[in-house]
Design a protein around this motif. Structure first.
Motif, PDB file in Angstrom:
ATOM      1  N   GLN A  98       0.765  -1.218  -0.057  1.00 45.14           N
ATOM      2  CA  GLN A  98       0.191   0.134  -0.058  1.00 45.14           C
ATOM      3  C   GLN A  98       0.816   1.293  -0.163  1.00 45.14           C
ATOM      4  N   THR A 126      -5.399   9.938  -3.435  1.00 45.39           N
ATOM      5  CA  THR A 126      -5.313   8.799  -3.979  1.00 45.39           C
ATOM      6  C   THR A 126      -4.361   7.608  -3.334  1.00 45.39           C
ATOM      7  N   ARG A 165      -3.032   3.873  -3.078  1.00 47.00           N
ATOM      8  CA  ARG A 165      -2.714   2.782  -4.182  1.00 47.00           C
ATOM      9  C   ARG A 165      -2.529   1.384  -3.161  1.00 47.00           C
ATOM     10  N   CYS A 166      -2.892   0.462  -3.968  1.00 48.64           N
ATOM     11  CA  CYS A 166      -2.852  -1.132  -3.357  1.00 48.64           C
ATOM     12  C   CYS A 166      -2.178  -1.723  -4.789  1.00 48.64           C
ATOM     13  N   HIS A 167      -1.040  -2.455  -4.579  1.00 53.20           N
ATOM     14  CA  HIS A 167      -0.332  -3.365  -5.663  1.00 53.20           C
ATOM     15  C   HIS A 167      -0.307  -4.707  -4.960  1.00 53.20           C
ATOM     16  N   ARG A 187      -9.724   0.159 -11.297  1.00 45.79           N
ATOM     17  CA  ARG A 187      -8.706  -1.055 -11.378  1.00 45.79           C
ATOM     18  C   ARG A 187      -8.864  -1.310 -12.912  1.00 45.79           C
ATOM     19  N   ASP A 226      -3.357  -3.697  -9.544  1.00 40.46           N
ATOM     20  CA  ASP A 226      -3.539  -2.414  -8.842  1.00 40.46           C
ATOM     21  C   ASP A 226      -5.013  -2.055  -8.627  1.00 40.46           C
ATOM     22  N   LEU A 236      -7.071   1.395  -6.907  1.00 46.80           N
ATOM     23  CA  LEU A 236      -6.808   2.723  -6.460  1.00 46.80           C
ATOM     24  C   LEU A 236      -8.109   3.199  -5.743  1.00 46.80           C
ATOM     25  N   THR A 261      -9.657   6.825  -4.344  1.00 48.05           N
ATOM     26  CA  THR A 261      -9.751   8.177  -4.246  1.00 48.05           C
ATOM     27  C   THR A 261     -10.588   8.835  -3.726  1.00 48.05           C
TER      28      THR A 261
END
Lengths: 111, 113
Positions: free
Chosen positions: B6, B20, B22-24, B68, B73, B75, B77
């Motif tokens: 994250q 925003t 982010r999750c990867h 997505r 990924d 996201l 927001t």
């Protein structure tokens, strides 16, 4: 309205004794139940789960019991260790892949 | 540990600004989730995704949007951050309906001042 309830915000137990964490739910469509453990500043980690067609699942020191008629499950930790001190979340699965969580119970295991 | 990252891990932002998170993931899991954790409420679902470009609302989706565009990924927001969105945000992933467990990232601490 919370579908998954953990009515005890906190619990203190002596090291070596049994810890029992309780969880109640209202939605009869839940088909899977899980327990997660969370340390401060970390993400929740999966502990143990049980299908709604079972009444007990055991993994080492951790056992989860499910009473469907009462819509109640509990997590037993025996023996409790200081490293078990954490927040424990009860969770339930619905609609295939949605998970609903309870508010958590903070367990303190005293040496 | 599940391969979930994250970013940012900590952020302070002003009311009214967009943010925003982010999750990867490196697990190639189909399902991804965004939860927020608040005292007394536990973990509440904001949005989730069941595939690329497939997303749906959760329990507390107002004020949030997600996207997505790639499997790895997801996201989150906040279009115009408010103080009520000060929280810890957790991304989670799940492989499929056959696997009845979700795995969490380490969290993103967001403070809106």
């Amino acid at each position: 309205d919370q579908q998954v309830k953990q009515n005890s915000p906190s619990l203190s137990v002596q090291e070596g004794r049994i810890s029992i964490l309780n969880c109640d739910y209202t939605n009869s469509m839940f088909d899977y139940f899980l327990w997660y453990k969370k340390y401060p500043a970390e993400g929740p980690t999966f502990l143990i789960s049980i299908s709604s067609i079972k009444d007990k699942n055991e993994d080492g020191r951790f056992t989860v019991f499910l009473n469907k008629s009462a819509k109640h499950l509990s997590l037993h930790i025996v023996p409790s260790q200081p490293g078990d001190s954490a927040v424990y979340f009860c969770a339930a699965r619905v609609n295939g892949q949605n998970f609903v969580f309870g508010p958590g119970t903070r367990l303190s295991v005293l040496p | 540990d599940a391969g979930i990252t994250q970013s940012p891990r900590h952020k302070v932002t002003e009311t009214g600004t967009p943010v925003t998170l982010r999750c990867h993931q490196t697990e190639n899991h189909r399902y991804m989730y965004w939860y927020r954790q608040d005292p007394g409420h536990g973990l509440r679902l904001i949005h989730y995704s069941y595939g690329v470009k497939d997303t749906d609302k959760g329990e507390v989706s107002d004020g949030y949007s997600v996207s997505r565009s790639k499997t790895e990924d997801f996201l989150l927001t906040l279009e115009s951050a408010t103080s009520s969105q000060t929280s810890v945000y957790f991304c989670a992933i799940s492989e499929s309906t056959a696997r009845n467990t979700i795995y969490f990232g380490e969290g993103s601490w967001l403070t809106v001042v």
